[in-house]
Design a protein around this motif. Structure first.
Motif, PDB file in Angstrom:
ATOM      1  N   GLU A   1      15.028  25.800  -2.068  1.00 12.27           N
ATOM      2  CA  GLU A   1      14.700  25.538  -3.393  1.00 12.27           C
ATOM      3  C   GLU A   1      13.120  25.140  -3.435  1.00 12.27           C
ATOM      4  OE1 GLU A   1      17.788  23.175  -5.810  1.00 12.27           O
ATOM      5  OE2 GLU A   1      18.341  23.119  -3.766  1.00 12.27           O
ATOM      6  N   SER A   2      12.545  24.347  -2.477  1.00  8.59           N
ATOM      7  CA  SER A   2      11.417  23.858  -2.465  1.00  8.59           C
ATOM      8  C   SER A   2      10.492  24.943  -2.177  1.00  8.59           C
ATOM      9  CB  SER A   2      11.313  22.730  -1.184  1.00  8.59           C
ATOM     10  OG  SER A   2      10.042  22.344  -1.002  1.00  8.59           O
ATOM     11  N   LEU A   3      10.935  25.870  -1.368  1.00 10.04           N
ATOM     12  CA  LEU A   3       9.956  27.012  -1.123  1.00 10.04           C
ATOM     13  C   LEU A   3       9.853  27.748  -2.539  1.00 10.04           C
ATOM     14  CD1 LEU A   3       8.789  29.163   0.962  1.00 10.04           C
ATOM     15  CD2 LEU A   3      11.157  30.362   0.750  1.00 10.04           C
ATOM     16  N   LEU A   4      10.761  28.088  -3.253  1.00  6.37           N
ATOM     17  CA  LEU A   4      10.728  28.712  -4.485  1.00  6.37           C
ATOM     18  C   LEU A   4       9.522  27.978  -5.524  1.00  6.37           C
ATOM     19  CD1 LEU A   4      14.433  29.716  -5.070  1.00  6.37           C
ATOM     20  CD2 LEU A   4      12.321  31.252  -4.509  1.00  6.37           C
TER      21      LEU A   4
ATOM     22  N   ASP B   1       7.845  18.814  -3.288  1.00  6.08           N
ATOM     23  CA  ASP B   1       7.913  17.747  -2.336  1.00  6.08           C
ATOM     24  C   ASP B   1       9.176  16.872  -2.326  1.00  6.08           C
ATOM     25  OD1 ASP B   1       6.366  16.761   0.110  1.00  6.08           O
ATOM     26  OD2 ASP B   1       6.786  14.861  -1.051  1.00  6.08           O
ATOM     27  N   CYS B   2       9.878  16.559  -3.340  1.00  5.13           N
ATOM     28  CA  CYS B   2      10.956  16.076  -3.611  1.00  5.13           C
ATOM     29  C   CYS B   2      12.299  16.707  -3.058  1.00  5.13           C
ATOM     30  CB  CYS B   2      11.234  15.524  -4.998  1.00  5.13           C
ATOM     31  SG  CYS B   2      10.196  14.359  -5.646  1.00  5.13           S
ATOM     32  N   LEU B   3      12.246  18.124  -3.514  1.00 12.81           N
ATOM     33  CA  LEU B   3      13.261  19.193  -2.790  1.00 12.81           C
ATOM     34  C   LEU B   3      13.152  19.054  -1.461  1.00 12.81           C
ATOM     35  CD1 LEU B   3      13.018  21.709  -5.634  1.00 12.81           C
ATOM     36  CD2 LEU B   3      14.772  20.501  -5.293  1.00 12.81           C
ATOM     37  N   ARG B   4      12.041  19.220  -0.917  1.00 10.48           N
ATOM     38  CA  ARG B   4      11.908  19.137   0.621  1.00 10.48           C
ATOM     39  C   ARG B   4      12.437  17.741   1.282  1.00 10.48           C
ATOM     40  NH1 ARG B   4       6.935  19.026   4.718  1.00 10.48           N
ATOM     41  NH2 ARG B   4       8.247  19.924   6.604  1.00 10.48           N
ATOM     42  N   GLN B   5      12.104  16.753   0.737  1.00  6.01           N
ATOM     43  CA  GLN B   5      12.714  15.492   1.180  1.00  6.01           C
ATOM     44  C   GLN B   5      14.081  15.245   1.178  1.00  6.01           C
ATOM     45  OE1 GLN B   5      10.420  13.083   2.520  1.00  6.01           O
ATOM     46  NE2 GLN B   5       8.762  14.085   2.112  1.00  6.01           N
ATOM     47  N   LEU B   6      14.622  16.159   0.338  1.00  2.46           N
ATOM     48  CA  LEU B   6      16.136  16.236   0.067  1.00  2.46           C
ATOM     49  C   LEU B   6      16.720  16.955   0.990  1.00  2.46           C
ATOM     50  CD1 LEU B   6      16.525  15.633  -3.878  1.00  2.46           C
ATOM     51  CD2 LEU B   6      17.171  13.984  -2.144  1.00  2.46           C
TER      52      LEU B   6
ATOM     53  N   HIS C   1       8.984   9.375  -7.177  1.00  5.38           N
ATOM     54  CA  HIS C   1       8.766  10.207  -6.003  1.00  5.38           C
ATOM     55  C   HIS C   1       8.429   8.889  -4.821  1.00  5.38           C
ATOM     56  CE1 HIS C   1       6.021  12.147  -3.032  1.00  5.38           C
ATOM     57  NE2 HIS C   1       6.874  13.042  -3.095  1.00  5.38           N
ATOM     58  N   TRP C   2       7.334   8.245  -5.326  1.00 10.18           N
ATOM     59  CA  TRP C   2       6.747   7.464  -4.405  1.00 10.18           C
ATOM     60  C   TRP C   2       8.017   6.053  -3.976  1.00 10.18           C
ATOM     61  CZ3 TRP C   2       6.213   1.667  -5.636  1.00 10.18           C
ATOM     62  CH2 TRP C   2       5.473   1.079  -4.622  1.00 10.18           C
ATOM     63  N   ALA C   3       8.644   5.840  -5.074  1.00  9.99           N
ATOM     64  CA  ALA C   3      10.137   4.795  -4.847  1.00  9.99           C
ATOM     65  C   ALA C   3      11.101   5.496  -3.862  1.00  9.99           C
ATOM     66  CB  ALA C   3      10.302   4.319  -6.057  1.00  9.99           C
ATOM     67  N   GLY C   4      10.933   6.694  -3.588  1.00 11.23           N
ATOM     68  CA  GLY C   4      11.943   7.490  -3.018  1.00 11.23           C
ATOM     69  C   GLY C   4      13.148   7.872  -3.878  1.00 11.23           C
ATOM     70  N   LYS C   5      12.951   7.872  -5.181  1.00  8.71           N
ATOM     71  CA  LYS C   5      14.177   8.300  -6.067  1.00  8.71           C
ATOM     72  C   LYS C   5      13.853   9.887  -6.437  1.00  8.71           C
ATOM     73  CE  LYS C   5      14.772   3.724  -7.759  1.00  8.71           C
ATOM     74  NZ  LYS C   5      14.928   2.680  -9.111  1.00  8.71           N
ATOM     75  N   PHE C   6      14.358  10.814  -5.545  1.00 12.43           N
ATOM     76  CA  PHE C   6      13.652  11.996  -5.274  1.00 12.43           C
ATOM     77  C   PHE C   6      14.698  12.754  -6.598  1.00 12.43           C
ATOM     78  CE2 PHE C   6      13.111  10.937  -0.889  1.00 12.43           C
ATOM     79  CZ  PHE C   6      11.595  10.717  -1.088  1.00 12.43           C
ATOM     80  N   GLU C   7      15.788  12.867  -6.699  1.00  9.94           N
ATOM     81  CA  GLU C   7      16.566  13.259  -7.880  1.00  9.94           C
ATOM     82  C   GLU C   7      16.065  12.927  -9.197  1.00  9.94           C
ATOM     83  OE1 GLU C   7      18.631  15.470  -7.464  1.00  9.94           O
ATOM     84  OE2 GLU C   7      19.822  15.357  -5.471  1.00  9.94           O
TER      85      GLU C   7
END
Length: 244
Positions: free
Chosen positions: A102-105, A92-97, A61-67
């Motif tokens: 999905e992030s809400l859920l 937070d990763c889902l929101r960044q993408l 997550h910190w490295a920006g590799k959200f998937e």
């Protein structure tokens, strides 16, 4: 580097050593492999595995590799369903993408499982972005009591904005005044306070706020528009025309 991946590597290495004649014996029977696998997996606690997946998710997550971070956060929650930090990283990763629904859920799942202070502000901001201001104020209000001052400033600002969108002018003024106290002379806060004064028909105060916003380097287009509206309200036609 999961346990199953290490198992596959180990079996491949053993097979190669046997094929080269460096290791005596034949192919290990599947039943025996299964017993070894069960023994190794049972020696490593689920919580220890979950922590490893969570830590990997946080680094990704910190490295920006959200998937990749999402995959590891999911692995952590499958082992320990109440691991709130992994749910937070996933949300937070889902929101960044840009996957807001999905992030809400995920955030809703998180708060069903427990209370997690670090998620108040990002969840409130997500709800704001989705125009769910009535729900956002609940979490933004809770974010105003977190220890980190920069988060409190953001929380008070967003809370003021949300109240303003809901037409709750007095609550907006209260939140933005506190934001201005904690972080004075912020252009965006001054502009919102100008909007609050404009809504309350306190045109002189509103004008002063927008002039100050301009001095602080705020959004000049928005300030000029608001100042023009104030001039129209006070029948200063030439000034209004100049601002426009």
């Amino acid at each position: 580097p999961t346990i199953d991946a290490h198992r596959s590597i180990a079996v491949a290495v053993l097979t190669e050593l046997q094929d080269l004649g460096w290791l005596k014996g034949g192919v290990i029977p599947e039943q025996e492999l299964g017993q070894i696998t069960d023994r190794i997996k049972s020696s490593i606690g689920r919580e220890r595995q979950a922590i490893a997946f969570r830590n990997l998710a946080k680094v990704l997550h910190w490295a920006g590799k959200f998937e990749e971070a999402i995959t590891n956060a999911i692995n952590a929650t499958q082992l320990v369903p109440d691991d709130l930090e992994s749910w937070f990283v996933m949300g937070d990763c889902l929101r960044q993408l840009g996957r807001d629904e999905e992030s809400l859920l995920v955030y809703e799942q998180l708060f069903q499982k427990g209370d997690y202070g670090r998620a108040y502000l990002p969840f409130g901001e997500l709800l704001m972005d989705m125009d769910k201001f009535d729900r956002a104020i609940e979490f933004l209000f809770m974010a105003t009591i977190v220890p980190k001052e920069s988060h409190r400033v953001r929380a008070f600002y967003n809370l003021g904005y949300s109240h303003l969108q809901l037409g709750e002018i007095d609550f907006a003024l209260e939140s933005l005044t506190e934001c201005d106290r904690l972080a004075p002379d912020e252009p965006s806060t001054n502009a919102l306070l100008g909007d609050v004064c404009f809504s309350k028909k306190e045109l002189e105060l509103s004008e002063a706020r927008f002039r100050k916003t301009l001095e602080l380097g705020g959004d000049s287009t928005y300030c000029f528009l608001r100042l023009a509206q104030i001039c129209l309200e006070t029948e200063r036609w030439e000034e209004a025309k100049d601002y426009l």
